[in-house]
Design an enzyme around this catalytic site. Structure first.
Site, PDB file in Angstrom:
ATOM      1  N   THR A   1      33.056  -0.149   9.043  1.00  0.00           N
ATOM      2  CA  THR A   1      33.818  -1.107   8.244  1.00  0.00           C
ATOM      3  C   THR A   1      35.251  -1.022   8.731  1.00  0.00           C
ATOM      4  OG1 THR A   1      32.362  -0.877   6.348  1.00  0.00           O
ATOM      5  CG2 THR A   1      34.559  -1.751   5.931  1.00  0.00           C
TER       6      THR A   1
ATOM      7  N   LYS B   1      32.014  -7.974   5.012  1.00  0.00           N
ATOM      8  CA  LYS B   1      31.994  -6.633   4.426  1.00  0.00           C
ATOM      9  C   LYS B   1      33.137  -6.450   3.437  1.00  0.00           C
ATOM     10  CE  LYS B   1      30.643  -2.454   3.661  1.00  0.00           C
ATOM     11  NZ  LYS B   1      30.522  -1.384   4.659  1.00  0.00           N
TER      12      LYS B   1
END
Length: 299
Positions: free
Chosen positions: A108, A183
């Site tokens: 991420t 995300k």
């Protein structure tokens, strides 16, 4: 010719490099080995790769050495600074990747960094995808991660079988950086949701109820969520071990808030969650799971 090569790639085992064998990465890499691919690994702490090495993975001493031996390189590391260093730094993956190789960052990370990696890779005839995941340690262990992908469709389709070894919900969200933006949307929803889960269970306990019985009633109704069903029982059991680290969640929230600021978007719920998680980290829980937020309400 390209389509013929892609079809051949989809039907054979590959040399895959994997960087980052933490809570999630170790399981993800293991699934690739189970699918028949030859795995090359690199981590800053070799001991973390011991289980994979015992199963037959090959060790490489640097990202550059790993990239030179592989057709696909996958990373899932801690922070955007780590991603930038291993891909774009001196001796980085982009510089040493083989022409036509596929680079997949599943960390991420920053959408803008994903776009930079894609541009640098394309300039060398290399494909790059940003593909962060959701599902935590359980999803990684059971190969049912949600994988959010940004990049070129042809590269995505070529790598679909690789993704399928690690996850179930695999979606191309758009061009470079789109996976990371997706995300961020995921983390924003989780941040406010975790506040609600922790407050709910703290309230139930304070009211003299049995939180486990309360959970039976509320998890299947309108309040239901992945966090409530999966992390609620851990909270009730006093299990605050990480499926996803507090320190990494704080990092994610910073990326999301910075991206929102660039777009002129105010996210007050996310800002509050970040403040609470920073308090939690300062209290000594940075290495615990996100469900440890409950400790602020319990105490």
């Amino acid at each position: 010719m390209a389509s013929h090569c892609d079809e051949r790639r989809r039907n054979r085992n590959m040399n895959i490099g994997f960087i980052g064998t933490g809570v999630m990465g170790k399981s993800m890499a293991g699934h690739l080995m189970a699918a028949g691919h030859r795995l090359f690994v690199y981590t800053r702490t070799k001991a973390k790769a011991a289980e994979l090495l015992e199963r037959g993975a090959d060790w490489r001493d640097s990202p550059a050495e790993l990239a030179e031996d592989c057709e696909v390189v996958i990373s899932i590391v801690g922070y955007p600074s780590d991603v930038e260093a291993i891909y774009l730094g001196d001796g980085g993956i982009v510089e040493h990747a083989n022409p036509g190789a596929y680079l997949i960052d599943m960390t991420t990370s920053s959408p803008s960094l994903a776009r930079r990696i894609h541009a640098a890779a394309a300039a060398r005839g290399v494909h790059a995808l940003d593909a962060p995941v959701s599902g935590g340690d359980v999803g990684a262990r059971e190969a049912r991660l949600s994988i959010m992908v940004g990049g070129d469709r042809a590269a995505f389709e070529a790598m679909r079988p690789i993704f399928a070894a690690m996850g179930k919900n695999i979606v191309l969200q758009g061009g470079p950086g789109a996976g990371q933006h997706t995300k961020m949307s995921n983390q924003i929803a989780i941040a406010s949701g975790m506040m609600g889960v922790c407050e709910s269970l703290a309230y139930a306990k304070k009211a003299g109820l049995d939180p486990s019985v309360v959970l039976q009633s509320i998890e299947s109704g309108a309040a239901g969520s992945w966090s409530l069903s999966n992390l609620g029982p851990r909270i009730i059991a006093g299990n605050f071990e990480p499926g996803f680290y507090v320190k990494h969640f704080i990092k994610d929230m910073k990326i999301a808030l910075d991206s929102a600021d660039e777009m002129g978007l105010e996210l007050p719920g996310l800002a509050l969650a970040r403040t609470l998680y920073e308090r939690l980290s300062d209290a000594g829980f940075a290495e615990k799971g996100t469900q440890a937020l409950y400790k602020l309400f319990e105490d």
